[in-house]
Every structure is written in structure tokens, then in C-alpha cells.
Design a protein around this motif. Sequence first.
Motif, PDB file in Angstrom:
ATOM      1  N   THR A 119       9.930  66.042  45.411  1.00 14.29           N
ATOM      2  CA  THR A 119      11.237  66.569  44.990  1.00 14.29           C
ATOM      3  C   THR A 119      12.215  65.435  44.728  1.00 14.29           C
ATOM      4  N   THR A 120      12.226  64.446  45.630  1.00 16.62           N
ATOM      5  CA  THR A 120      13.122  63.295  45.460  1.00 16.62           C
ATOM      6  C   THR A 120      12.770  62.514  44.204  1.00 16.62           C
ATOM      7  N   MET A 121      11.471  62.296  43.998  1.00 23.97           N
ATOM      8  CA  MET A 121      11.032  61.554  42.804  1.00 23.97           C
ATOM      9  C   MET A 121      11.406  62.299  41.526  1.00 23.97           C
ATOM     10  N   ARG A 122      11.214  63.599  41.538  1.00 21.05           N
ATOM     11  CA  ARG A 122      11.531  64.381  40.336  1.00 21.05           C
ATOM     12  C   ARG A 122      13.025  64.352  40.051  1.00 21.05           C
ATOM     13  N   ALA A 124      15.160  61.958  40.806  1.00 22.96           N
ATOM     14  CA  ALA A 124      15.525  60.642  40.265  1.00 22.96           C
ATOM     15  C   ALA A 124      15.083  60.502  38.820  1.00 22.96           C
ATOM     16  N   ILE A 125      13.861  60.951  38.524  1.00 27.19           N
ATOM     17  CA  ILE A 125      13.349  60.835  37.150  1.00 27.19           C
ATOM     18  C   ILE A 125      14.153  61.719  36.190  1.00 27.19           C
ATOM     19  N   ASP A 126      14.490  62.943  36.627  1.00 28.51           N
ATOM     20  CA  ASP A 126      15.293  63.825  35.778  1.00 28.51           C
ATOM     21  C   ASP A 126      16.649  63.201  35.458  1.00 28.51           C
ATOM     22  N   SER A 127      17.252  62.564  36.483  1.00 31.65           N
ATOM     23  CA  SER A 127      18.548  61.910  36.258  1.00 31.65           C
ATOM     24  C   SER A 127      18.427  60.779  35.246  1.00 31.65           C
ATOM     25  N   LEU A 128      17.381  59.978  35.378  1.00 34.16           N
ATOM     26  CA  LEU A 128      17.179  58.872  34.448  1.00 34.16           C
ATOM     27  C   LEU A 128      16.938  59.377  33.024  1.00 34.16           C
ATOM     28  N   LEU A 129      16.181  60.456  32.890  1.00 35.51           N
ATOM     29  CA  LEU A 129      15.911  61.004  31.562  1.00 35.51           C
ATOM     30  C   LEU A 129      17.148  61.649  30.940  1.00 35.51           C
ATOM     31  N   ALA A 130      17.924  62.356  31.767  1.00 35.20           N
ATOM     32  CA  ALA A 130      19.063  63.100  31.235  1.00 35.20           C
ATOM     33  C   ALA A 130      20.231  62.183  30.897  1.00 35.20           C
ATOM     34  N   LEU A 131      20.489  61.190  31.736  1.00 35.88           N
ATOM     35  CA  LEU A 131      21.679  60.359  31.551  1.00 35.88           C
ATOM     36  C   LEU A 131      21.382  59.036  30.869  1.00 35.88           C
ATOM     37  N   GLY A 132      20.177  58.534  31.027  1.00 33.05           N
ATOM     38  CA  GLY A 132      19.773  57.312  30.333  1.00 33.05           C
ATOM     39  C   GLY A 132      20.715  56.144  30.569  1.00 33.05           C
ATOM     40  N   ASP A 133      21.192  55.545  29.447  1.00 31.65           N
ATOM     41  CA  ASP A 133      22.033  54.349  29.532  1.00 31.65           C
ATOM     42  C   ASP A 133      23.406  54.645  30.123  1.00 31.65           C
ATOM     43  N   ALA A 134      23.771  55.929  30.252  1.00 28.02           N
ATOM     44  CA  ALA A 134      25.072  56.253  30.849  1.00 28.02           C
ATOM     45  C   ALA A 134      25.104  55.925  32.340  1.00 28.02           C
ATOM     46  N   ILE A 135      23.967  55.746  32.942  1.00 22.17           N
ATOM     47  CA  ILE A 135      23.906  55.404  34.379  1.00 22.17           C
ATOM     48  C   ILE A 135      24.149  53.911  34.527  1.00 22.17           C
ATOM     49  N   PRO A 136      25.074  53.519  35.390  1.00 23.08           N
ATOM     50  CA  PRO A 136      25.320  52.092  35.617  1.00 23.08           C
ATOM     51  C   PRO A 136      24.046  51.397  36.101  1.00 23.08           C
ATOM     52  N   PRO A 137      23.880  50.121  35.747  1.00 20.35           N
ATOM     53  CA  PRO A 137      22.652  49.394  36.125  1.00 20.35           C
ATOM     54  C   PRO A 137      22.335  49.473  37.623  1.00 20.35           C
ATOM     55  N   ASP A 138      23.351  49.329  38.475  1.00 17.51           N
ATOM     56  CA  ASP A 138      23.098  49.368  39.924  1.00 17.51           C
ATOM     57  C   ASP A 138      22.575  50.736  40.359  1.00 17.51           C
ATOM     58  N   ASP A 139      23.162  51.811  39.793  1.00 17.47           N
ATOM     59  CA  ASP A 139      22.697  53.153  40.137  1.00 17.47           C
ATOM     60  C   ASP A 139      21.289  53.403  39.597  1.00 17.47           C
ATOM     61  N   ARG A 140      21.023  52.869  38.405  1.00 16.00           N
ATOM     62  CA  ARG A 140      19.690  53.040  37.840  1.00 16.00           C
ATOM     63  C   ARG A 140      18.652  52.340  38.714  1.00 16.00           C
ATOM     64  N   LYS A 141      19.002  51.154  39.181  1.00 17.32           N
ATOM     65  CA  LYS A 141      18.090  50.413  40.061  1.00 17.32           C
ATOM     66  C   LYS A 141      17.850  51.182  41.360  1.00 17.32           C
ATOM     67  N   GLU A 142      18.924  51.768  41.886  1.00 18.14           N
ATOM     68  CA  GLU A 142      18.799  52.535  43.135  1.00 18.14           C
ATOM     69  C   GLU A 142      17.881  53.742  42.948  1.00 18.14           C
ATOM     70  N   GLU A 145      14.295  52.443  42.768  1.00 19.46           N
ATOM     71  CA  GLU A 145      13.816  52.043  44.094  1.00 19.46           C
ATOM     72  C   GLU A 145      13.519  53.259  44.957  1.00 19.46           C
ATOM     73  N   SER A 146      14.349  54.292  44.819  1.00 14.06           N
ATOM     74  CA  SER A 146      14.122  55.527  45.563  1.00 14.06           C
ATOM     75  C   SER A 146      12.801  56.170  45.151  1.00 14.06           C
ATOM     76  N   THR A 147      12.542  56.165  43.847  1.00 12.99           N
ATOM     77  CA  THR A 147      11.273  56.718  43.353  1.00 12.99           C
ATOM     78  C   THR A 147      10.088  55.927  43.888  1.00 12.99           C
ATOM     79  N   ARG A 148      10.209  54.607  43.876  1.00 10.43           N
ATOM     80  CA  ARG A 148       9.119  53.767  44.397  1.00 10.43           C
ATOM     81  C   ARG A 148       8.893  54.029  45.880  1.00 10.43           C
TER      82      ARG A 148
END
Length: 337
Positions: A119-122, A124-142, A145-148
Amino acid sequence: MEHVRAFEDQERAATDWAWQHDQPAGLGTGTLPSGRWWWWPLSLEEGPLALLGVRPKDGEPLPGQRRRLLAALGQPLAQALSRARLADDLEAARLHGETEQLRSALLASVSHDLRTPLTTMRGAIDSLLALGDAIPPDDRKELLESTRDEAERLDRYIQNLLDMTRLGHGGLKLARDWVAPEDIVGSAVHRLRALLAPYRVETRVPAELPLLYVHAALIEQALVNVLENAARFSPPGGRLRVEAEQVGEELQFSVSDEGPGIPEAEREKIFDMFYTAARGDRGGPSTGLGLAICQGMVGAHGGRISVGDGLDGHGTRLTLHLPLQRQPDLEELDAGA
């Protein structure tokens, strides 16, 4: 050989008839009297439970008084057999009920343990797919890392299930080699670095400890399971201490925490498969396989696990006891390398 076969066939026919008709058969009876044995059914109301066979030394039929005496003695024997059978049936029913209960607990716990990281991985992945470059680099990294971290957590759960299956079927093979205790501790702590981040982790591993002749991956996994268990029950910011020391002919790995501790009466039960899931403790749902697997892995090396009090008399201290072998010569190690 023909005489032996004829004898076996005759006695088998007598026993079959006595069992089916709940009547004596064989020597001295009206049914197959030429046999060498006298067969008497040990029966109660539900029918025969067993057959009592008597073969007189002189080969003559038993006198009527002797047969009546044996029949009388057979009655309490039949009652004892009936009680034993009833006890076995009750135990089988109890074990069946416990098995079903454990199976239900396992399915519920495994479902939770596998679904939570997914659930956590999904998310994070949904957020990355939906927001893409709109996510700040630090948040994207977080998020990455959470997915990993959750993928590693999921991998540990699956590994535990596989190890438990191999232990249960005797399929766990030991590939022993010489390894330094500090390498096992360092690798276990590194694997759990994300899980251990909220805690104050202290390691105490003297450099002069003797080498262990073990399957390093299995002992590391056992230590990982103990560490993960300690973290799960520790308060945020609590202390965790990982130690390795030589005590006599043993090398001991211990993990101490500041959690709620384990009552004396429950300390042996924590190594039972599914125990954590069955009691629903405050550590949250879990398969309860981790410590049961530790017991199997350490036991496969001729070792054991003990439970004591944790830091400053609080929490829990789990210790892995592993026997030491005669230390190798440097030349032997170089040749093996």
C-alpha cells in the motif's frame, strides 16, 4: 515355506472371523479349531477394539476355566483401550481446532504484512506518476526512498516465509564458512538502517573475537529478525544495544531494548510459530514467524536462544548462543580463499 504360508492364512482367517462376528475363533472353538491360537475379541458396546491371542505351549485347547478367566481379564483391558482411543480422538480434535485457528491467524497476518508495504509503495508510485515534476526534488527523493525501504521490508517478510517452509520440511542446507562476528553485526544493522533510524542504536563488538564457522547468511538473518522484533516493540527514540561476546566455548550475539518486556511465563512461548499473531500484542499485527525462524536457524548450528531483561532492567534481551569451533590457521583460510 508352504507350511508357514498355510499357518499364516489359517490364523488370518480366524482373526478376521473373530473380528467380524465379535466371537472367539481358533483353537478349541467351533470356528477354525485346527489353528494354534485362540482368539478372543476385546469388545465394548461399539464393537471389537482389539483381539487377544493366546497360544498354549502344549498345543492343546485351553480349559473352559482358563478361557473364562482370560475373558474376564480382557474386559478391563477393553475399557482401558476405549479410554485411550477416546483420549486420542479428543487430542486429535483439539489439534485440528488449533491448526485451523493458527491457519486463520497466519492468513490474516500474512495478508496484513504483505499488504502494508504494498500500500505504501503504491501510494508513493501513484504520487510520482500523478504529480511528476511538480514534486520538489527533496520530496521526490523521499518518496523513492520510502518505496525502496518498503520493498526491502516486503523482501524480508517473503524470506521469512520461505525460510520457515524450508525449516519445516528439513530443506535448509548449511553452507558453512569462517566469518567474523563484527561482519555479521555490521551487515544486519546496515540492512535495517531505515527501520532503525528512529532509535539510538549502540553496537559493542570487540575486535579480538574468534571467528564463527557458520552459514553466515542464516545467522545474519536470525540477527535481523531479532533486531526487527526489538525495534517493533521499542518506544520512539528508545535505545537498542547490539553486542557480541565470547562466553566460554560460545559466541553470543545479544539485542537489548527498552520495550515493555516479556513476562517470565511467556518467554518460552515467543519462539512458537504464530505466537505474536495469536495474542494480538501491542507490536501490531505480524506473522510471528521471525523468532520461530531464529530458533530454527540457530538450532541448526547446534545453538540456542535465551531471553532475559533488557537495558537497565527494562525491556527484553534476546541472546543467540552459537558454539565455537577450533580456530583455523591463517594458512587454511588463505588456501580456502
